[in-house]
Design a protein around this motif. Structure first.
Motif, PDB file in Angstrom:
ATOM      1  N   ALA A  94       0.863  -1.186   0.000  1.00 27.67           N
ATOM      2  CA  ALA A  94       0.000   0.000   0.000  1.00 27.67           C
ATOM      3  C   ALA A  94       0.892   1.225   0.000  1.00 27.67           C
ATOM      4  O   ALA A  94       1.512   1.557   1.017  1.00 27.67           O
ATOM      5  CB  ALA A  94      -0.914  -0.012   1.219  1.00 27.67           C
ATOM      6  N   ARG A  95       0.995   1.893  -1.154  1.00 31.32           N
ATOM      7  CA  ARG A  95       1.862   3.057  -1.316  1.00 31.32           C
ATOM      8  C   ARG A  95       1.021   4.329  -1.361  1.00 31.32           C
ATOM      9  O   ARG A  95      -0.128   4.314  -1.808  1.00 31.32           O
ATOM     10  CB  ARG A  95       2.684   2.945  -2.602  1.00 31.32           C
ATOM     11  N   PHE A  96       1.624   5.427  -0.931  1.00 31.54           N
ATOM     12  CA  PHE A  96       0.915   6.694  -0.851  1.00 31.54           C
ATOM     13  C   PHE A  96       1.680   7.754  -1.648  1.00 31.54           C
ATOM     14  O   PHE A  96       2.858   7.998  -1.395  1.00 31.54           O
ATOM     15  CB  PHE A  96       0.756   7.130   0.604  1.00 31.54           C
ATOM     16  N   LYS A  97       0.987   8.381  -2.598  1.00 33.70           N
ATOM     17  CA  LYS A  97       1.590   9.404  -3.435  1.00 33.70           C
ATOM     18  C   LYS A  97       1.039  10.768  -3.044  1.00 33.70           C
ATOM     19  O   LYS A  97      -0.176  11.003  -3.148  1.00 33.70           O
ATOM     20  CB  LYS A  97       1.305   9.123  -4.912  1.00 33.70           C
ATOM     21  N   GLY A  98       1.910  11.645  -2.577  1.00 35.08           N
ATOM     22  CA  GLY A  98       1.481  12.968  -2.156  1.00 35.08           C
ATOM     23  C   GLY A  98       0.434  12.887  -1.063  1.00 35.08           C
ATOM     24  O   GLY A  98       0.564  12.105  -0.114  1.00 35.08           O
ATOM     25  N   HIS A  99      -0.625  13.685  -1.190  1.00 38.01           N
ATOM     26  CA  HIS A  99      -1.687  13.700  -0.182  1.00 38.01           C
ATOM     27  C   HIS A  99      -2.890  12.866  -0.596  1.00 38.01           C
ATOM     28  O   HIS A  99      -3.950  12.948   0.029  1.00 38.01           O
ATOM     29  CB  HIS A  99      -2.115  15.149   0.104  1.00 38.01           C
ATOM     30  N   ARG A 100      -2.740  12.062  -1.647  1.00 35.39           N
ATOM     31  CA  ARG A 100      -3.847  11.210  -2.069  1.00 35.39           C
ATOM     32  C   ARG A 100      -4.120  10.147  -1.014  1.00 35.39           C
ATOM     33  O   ARG A 100      -3.203   9.563  -0.454  1.00 35.39           O
ATOM     34  CB  ARG A 100      -3.523  10.549  -3.406  1.00 35.39           C
ATOM     35  N   SER A 101      -5.378   9.903  -0.747  1.00 34.28           N
ATOM     36  CA  SER A 101      -5.753   8.912   0.254  1.00 34.28           C
ATOM     37  C   SER A 101      -6.266   7.658  -0.442  1.00 34.28           C
ATOM     38  O   SER A 101      -6.621   7.678  -1.620  1.00 34.28           O
ATOM     39  CB  SER A 101      -6.833   9.464   1.180  1.00 34.28           C
TER      40      SER A 101
END
Length: 286
Positions: free
Chosen positions: A77-84
């Motif tokens: 589970a990766r997170f790019k910037g402030h995307r939820s």
């Protein structure tokens, strides 16, 4: 939200299946910023395991988490910037064994461009064993780590991964043979509170799972100096959550091509078992 532990979301129950859902991003879960892989925050695999135990314990609050079986880590589970992402934890009892809870963790993320389909991913699956608490007898010898190396050296490997305060549980280590690693770990950032975030927190603490399994991960990295991905845990027995530091012994059982299988054992300062993990498999990143 806790600065150190992931939490389950709102729950709905239908025909015996429990479904927990919540939005997750780097603002709601700031500990994500302390586990960055190749430039992106990633939910640690051990935290997925912690969420599994939370879900099972919420279903059976009168029982105790006794272990896990057949855990598979499918996709990070990766997170790019402030995307939820919308995290979903689905749990249901195994039909023939009501104290065995089957859990799947998945997510849904909005596409980067309008008109595209939502991005759906499965992150992990496994079974959590629930039961009565078991009295722990001291069966491990406490190790003297005087003069041991600083665990910070292991956190620096591999260079593709950056760790922050919420993740830094390792204290010191001894790498006494190519296939063995001994380490002492302690609760990160909150020694006065121990491993359990709050007395009523369900399940097994993700920080403790992470601290113990990271010793096995570090042993794998030391042998190859490459980034590794966790693949599975065949079985683990989990005991009472300790208050203080924990000692950990990791041993490599087998290596085949780019895959390693390890056995990881941990115990408290009185020599009582904390967690015993069998078949912890790691795979080199291609």
């Amino acid at each position: 939200m806790s600065a150190y532990e992931p939490q389950l979301g709102n729950v709905s129950v239908e025909q015996g299946t429990w479904r927990f859902e919540r939005a997750m991003d780097i603002q709601t879960d700031p500990y994500l910023l302390d586990h960055v892989v190749e430039g992106l925050p990633v939910l640690p695999a051990a935290y997925l395991l912690g969420l599994m135990t939370q879900a099972a314990h919420r279903m059976l609050p009168h029982r105790t988490v006794r272990g896990v079986r057949n855990v598979r880590f499918v996709q990070a589970a990766r997170f790019k910037g402030h995307r939820s992402l919308q995290l979903t934890v689905t749990a249901e009892p195994v039909e023939t064994e009501p104290d065995r809870i089957s859990v799947v963790i998945s997510s849904r993320m909005a596409p980067p461009r309008g008109g595209s389909p939502y991005i759906l991913r499965t992150h992990a699956s496994g079974e959590v064993l629930m039961g009565e608490p078991e009295e722990r007898a001291a069966r491990f010898q406490r190790i003297d780590f005087a003069g041991a190396a600083d665990y910070a050296e292991l956190y620096a490997l591999p260079k593709e991964i950056r760790h922050g305060p919420a993740f830094l549980a390792g204290v010191c280590y001894r790498h006494r043979s190519p296939d063995q690693l001994l380490a002492a770990v302690a609760s990160p950032g909150r020694p006065q509170r121990g491993w359990q975030g709050a007395p009523d927190t369900p399940g097994w603490p993700s920080t403790l799972l992470n601290a113990v399994l990271h010793v096995g991960f570090s042993l794998g990295v030391l042998s190859r100096a490459r980034t590794l991905l966790p693949l599975e845990i065949e079985a683990a027995d989990l005991y009472a959550v300790p208050q203080g530091p924990v000692q950990v012994f990791a041993r490599r059982k087998s290596t085949q091509d780019s895959r390693q299988s390890l056995h990881v054992v941990s115990w408290d300062e009185r020599g009582r078992p904390v967690g015993v993990f069998r078949g912890f498999a790691l795979q080199e990143v291609p």
